[in-house]
Write a protein that holds these residues in place. Structure first.
Motif, PDB file in Angstrom:
ATOM      1  N   GLN A  77       0.808  -1.200   0.000  1.00 22.24           N
ATOM      2  CA  GLN A  77       0.000   0.000   0.000  1.00 22.24           C
ATOM      3  C   GLN A  77       0.855   1.271   0.000  1.00 22.24           C
ATOM      4  O   GLN A  77       2.024   1.247   0.354  1.00 22.24           O
ATOM      5  CB  GLN A  77      -0.922   0.009   1.227  1.00 22.24           C
ATOM      6  N   HIS A  78       0.241   2.383  -0.385  1.00 19.31           N
ATOM      7  CA  HIS A  78       0.903   3.681  -0.242  1.00 19.31           C
ATOM      8  C   HIS A  78       0.528   4.299   1.098  1.00 19.31           C
ATOM      9  O   HIS A  78      -0.366   3.803   1.812  1.00 19.31           O
ATOM     10  CB  HIS A  78       0.557   4.614  -1.410  1.00 19.31           C
ATOM     11  N   ASP A  79       1.185   5.356   1.480  1.00 17.65           N
ATOM     12  CA  ASP A  79       0.905   6.035   2.754  1.00 17.65           C
ATOM     13  C   ASP A  79      -0.559   6.474   2.786  1.00 17.65           C
ATOM     14  O   ASP A  79      -1.098   7.002   1.801  1.00 17.65           O
ATOM     15  CB  ASP A  79       1.807   7.257   2.920  1.00 17.65           C
ATOM     16  N   GLY A  80      -1.208   6.220   3.919  1.00 16.21           N
ATOM     17  CA  GLY A  80      -2.602   6.593   4.077  1.00 16.21           C
ATOM     18  C   GLY A  80      -3.579   5.556   3.552  1.00 16.21           C
ATOM     19  O   GLY A  80      -4.791   5.775   3.572  1.00 16.21           O
ATOM     20  N   GLN A  81      -3.082   4.423   3.112  1.00 23.36           N
ATOM     21  CA  GLN A  81      -3.909   3.355   2.562  1.00 23.36           C
ATOM     22  C   GLN A  81      -3.654   2.076   3.345  1.00 23.36           C
ATOM     23  O   GLN A  81      -2.532   1.818   3.780  1.00 23.36           O
ATOM     24  CB  GLN A  81      -3.547   3.156   1.077  1.00 23.36           C
ATOM     25  N   THR A  82      -4.671   1.247   3.535  1.00 26.19           N
ATOM     26  CA  THR A  82      -4.462  -0.040   4.194  1.00 26.19           C
ATOM     27  C   THR A  82      -4.059  -1.077   3.150  1.00 26.19           C
ATOM     28  O   THR A  82      -4.273  -0.900   1.945  1.00 26.19           O
ATOM     29  CB  THR A  82      -5.738  -0.519   4.895  1.00 26.19           C
ATOM     30  N   ALA A  83      -3.501  -2.188   3.645  1.00 25.33           N
ATOM     31  CA  ALA A  83      -3.129  -3.270   2.732  1.00 25.33           C
ATOM     32  C   ALA A  83      -4.362  -3.831   2.033  1.00 25.33           C
ATOM     33  O   ALA A  83      -4.310  -4.161   0.838  1.00 25.33           O
ATOM     34  CB  ALA A  83      -2.400  -4.370   3.503  1.00 25.33           C
ATOM     35  N   ALA A  84      -5.477  -3.936   2.753  1.00 24.81           N
ATOM     36  CA  ALA A  84      -6.702  -4.459   2.151  1.00 24.81           C
ATOM     37  C   ALA A  84      -7.219  -3.527   1.069  1.00 24.81           C
ATOM     38  O   ALA A  84      -7.675  -3.975   0.005  1.00 24.81           O
ATOM     39  CB  ALA A  84      -7.772  -4.664   3.224  1.00 24.81           C
ATOM     40  N   GLU A  85      -7.149  -2.227   1.317  1.00 22.06           N
ATOM     41  CA  GLU A  85      -7.562  -1.258   0.297  1.00 22.06           C
ATOM     42  C   GLU A  85      -6.663  -1.348  -0.928  1.00 22.06           C
ATOM     43  O   GLU A  85      -7.128  -1.265  -2.070  1.00 22.06           O
ATOM     44  CB  GLU A  85      -7.515   0.156   0.876  1.00 22.06           C
ATOM     45  N   SER A  86      -5.370  -1.531  -0.699  1.00 15.39           N
ATOM     46  CA  SER A  86      -4.430  -1.646  -1.801  1.00 15.39           C
ATOM     47  C   SER A  86      -4.695  -2.897  -2.634  1.00 15.39           C
ATOM     48  O   SER A  86      -4.682  -2.864  -3.873  1.00 15.39           O
ATOM     49  CB  SER A  86      -3.000  -1.681  -1.254  1.00 15.39           C
ATOM     50  N   LEU A  87      -4.961  -4.017  -1.954  1.00 16.63           N
ATOM     51  CA  LEU A  87      -5.214  -5.279  -2.656  1.00 16.63           C
ATOM     52  C   LEU A  87      -6.416  -5.168  -3.578  1.00 16.63           C
ATOM     53  O   LEU A  87      -6.410  -5.703  -4.691  1.00 16.63           O
ATOM     54  CB  LEU A  87      -5.422  -6.406  -1.647  1.00 16.63           C
ATOM     55  N   GLY A  88      -7.441  -4.457  -3.133  1.00 17.26           N
ATOM     56  CA  GLY A  88      -8.672  -4.360  -3.919  1.00 17.26           C
ATOM     57  C   GLY A  88      -8.746  -3.162  -4.837  1.00 17.26           C
ATOM     58  O   GLY A  88      -9.762  -2.962  -5.518  1.00 17.26           O
ATOM     59  N   ALA A  89      -7.675  -2.376  -4.907  1.00 19.14           N
ATOM     60  CA  ALA A  89      -7.715  -1.127  -5.665  1.00 19.14           C
ATOM     61  C   ALA A  89      -7.667  -1.360  -7.172  1.00 19.14           C
ATOM     62  O   ALA A  89      -7.047  -2.318  -7.652  1.00 19.14           O
ATOM     63  CB  ALA A  89      -6.544  -0.236  -5.255  1.00 19.14           C
ATOM     64  N   ASN A  90      -8.302  -0.486  -7.921  1.00 21.00           N
ATOM     65  CA  ASN A  90      -8.160  -0.440  -9.373  1.00 21.00           C
ATOM     66  C   ASN A  90      -7.008   0.496  -9.693  1.00 21.00           C
ATOM     67  O   ASN A  90      -7.171   1.709  -9.760  1.00 21.00           O
ATOM     68  CB  ASN A  90      -9.453   0.050 -10.019  1.00 21.00           C
ATOM     69  N   SER A  91      -5.834  -0.088  -9.905  1.00 23.40           N
ATOM     70  CA  SER A  91      -4.634   0.729 -10.096  1.00 23.40           C
ATOM     71  C   SER A  91      -4.439   1.167 -11.536  1.00 23.40           C
ATOM     72  O   SER A  91      -3.612   2.037 -11.816  1.00 23.40           O
ATOM     73  CB  SER A  91      -3.397  -0.070  -9.654  1.00 23.40           C
ATOM     74  N   GLY A  92      -5.144   0.551 -12.474  1.00 25.33           N
ATOM     75  CA  GLY A  92      -4.948   0.874 -13.875  1.00 25.33           C
ATOM     76  C   GLY A  92      -3.734   0.220 -14.498  1.00 25.33           C
ATOM     77  O   GLY A  92      -3.366   0.531 -15.631  1.00 25.33           O
ATOM     78  N   GLY A  93      -3.114  -0.717 -13.780  1.00 24.81           N
ATOM     79  CA  GLY A  93      -1.877  -1.305 -14.265  1.00 24.81           C
ATOM     80  C   GLY A  93      -2.044  -2.557 -15.108  1.00 24.81           C
ATOM     81  O   GLY A  93      -1.118  -2.945 -15.824  1.00 24.81           O
ATOM     82  N   PHE A  94      -3.210  -3.191 -15.054  1.00 28.18           N
ATOM     83  CA  PHE A  94      -3.356  -4.482 -15.730  1.00 28.18           C
ATOM     84  C   PHE A  94      -3.188  -4.369 -17.245  1.00 28.18           C
ATOM     85  O   PHE A  94      -2.432  -5.139 -17.862  1.00 28.18           O
ATOM     86  CB  PHE A  94      -4.715  -5.101 -15.403  1.00 28.18           C
TER      87      PHE A  94
END
Length: 335
Positions: free
Chosen positions: A286-303
């Motif tokens: 995760q980035h600062d201010g984000q939880t690991a769970a939020e990071s795992l489920g995020a739409n990062s646009g990288g796929f």
């Protein structure tokens, strides 16, 4: 013994002769792990020849080939990767003894060393799953982690025992050559990826996609988060005596390389001709201010950029080998 025309015709028409005539010997075999990684190869190259292989999964039962290159899909995870690669490498329908083998797929990436869409050639491939594990709620208070090297009884302890498949050091000359051939490839990106990476403080994470050399870690468990990532970094340092630089994480490569090493023992594959390319579809923490769970489920646009760039970079390497086959057929050429 003299052969009549009729006898020669019968021999050439026999099943054994047909098998010999139908052997596929590509200059390059590309190994992908799921349809999203395979699709750009099928969409951009003429791979109209199919070679069905017994032992491949029902969803991907054949190689897709032209005269120079074949692509296969293992399906995801250690069990599928090892089973599919072994089926192909040991099949009488395929001759890989002189082929270069390119593993090309997506991965998570350490934001210190990569960004969404970046492409990373591996020098070493390390297993991040072959460990002892004690739940964090039951470990001694002075332990930083419940993950232990096999055969040890506390974090960071040396020694222990191994399964023999934890570390694969790839041909350094091939990895370097692949990097040099592809370092200037124009890489795909997305607006969402640019927005998402801006939340990270690391210089590499904030930048545009790029090509690099580093090392990759395999595990059947799709782990995620800063704590798990730091544990993996420590484990990699232990396994490699501090020589590996972990940057990407994925779910197949040690299993794939184990199958290929067995095939090499049987004289079917040349381990010095194997390259591993992984492109970043997500950050591993995760980035600062984000939880690991939020990071795992995020739409990062990288796929999207990652699947496209695995093709762009991998195919640039593959076509360079094919176009200069006289230089490559006997091994990695000098610069």
């Amino acid at each position: 013994m003299k052969y009549t025309t009729a006898l020669l015709t019968a021999l050439l028409a026999s099943p054994l002769a047909a098998m010999a005539q139908d052997v596929t010997a590509p200059k390059i075999l590309v190994i992908t792990m799921f349809d999203g990684e395979t699709r750009p190869w099928l969409d951009n190259l003429d791979l109209s020849k199919t070679v069905a292989i017994a032992g491949l999964p029902e969803s991907a039962p054949a190689l897709s080939c032209n005269d120079d290159l074949c692509v296969m899909t293992t399906t995801m995870g250690f069990g599928n990767a090892a089973s599919s690669v072994a089926a192909v490498a040991l099949s009488d329908k395929v001759d890989l003894s002189g082929s270069y083998i390119l593993i090309a797929g997506i991965a998570g990436v350490d934001p210190e060393l990569g960004t969404l869409g970046s492409a990373h050639w591996a020098r070493q491939v390390l297993d991040g799953g072959l460990m002892h594990y004690i739940d964090a709620r039951e470990i001694p208070q002075d332990w930083a982690s419940g993950w232990l090297k096999l055969g040890t009884s506390q974090p960071g302890q040396d020694g222990g025992w191994t399964a023999g498949t934890e570390v694969f050091a790839l041909n350094a000359d091939l990895a370097e050559r692949a990097f040099q051939l592809t370092r200037d490839v124009e890489l795909a990106d997305s607006e969402r990826a640019r927005e998402y990476r801006a939340a990270y403080s690391q210089t590499a994470a904030q930048g545009d996609p790029f090509v690099s050399l580093c090392d990759t870690v395999s595990a059947d468990t799709y782990w995620h988060g800063k704590i798990a990532a730091e544990m993996i970094e420590n484990h990699v340092a232990q396994l490699s005596a501090g020589k590996a630089e972990y940057c990407t994480s994925q779910m197949e490569d040690n299993a794939t390389l184990t199958a290929l090493s067995r095939a090499a023992t049987a004289g079917r594959v040349d381990l010095d001709r194997i390259a591993v390319l992984r492109t970043a579809s997500n950050f591993d923490r995760q980035h600062d201010g984000q939880t690991a769970a939020e990071s795992l489920g995020a739409n990062s646009g990288g796929f999207g950029p990652a699947t496209e760039n695995a093709f762009r970079v991998g195919n640039t390497f593959a076509q360079a080998v094919i176009a200069n086959w006289d230089d490559w057929k006997d091994g990695v050429p000098a610069k």
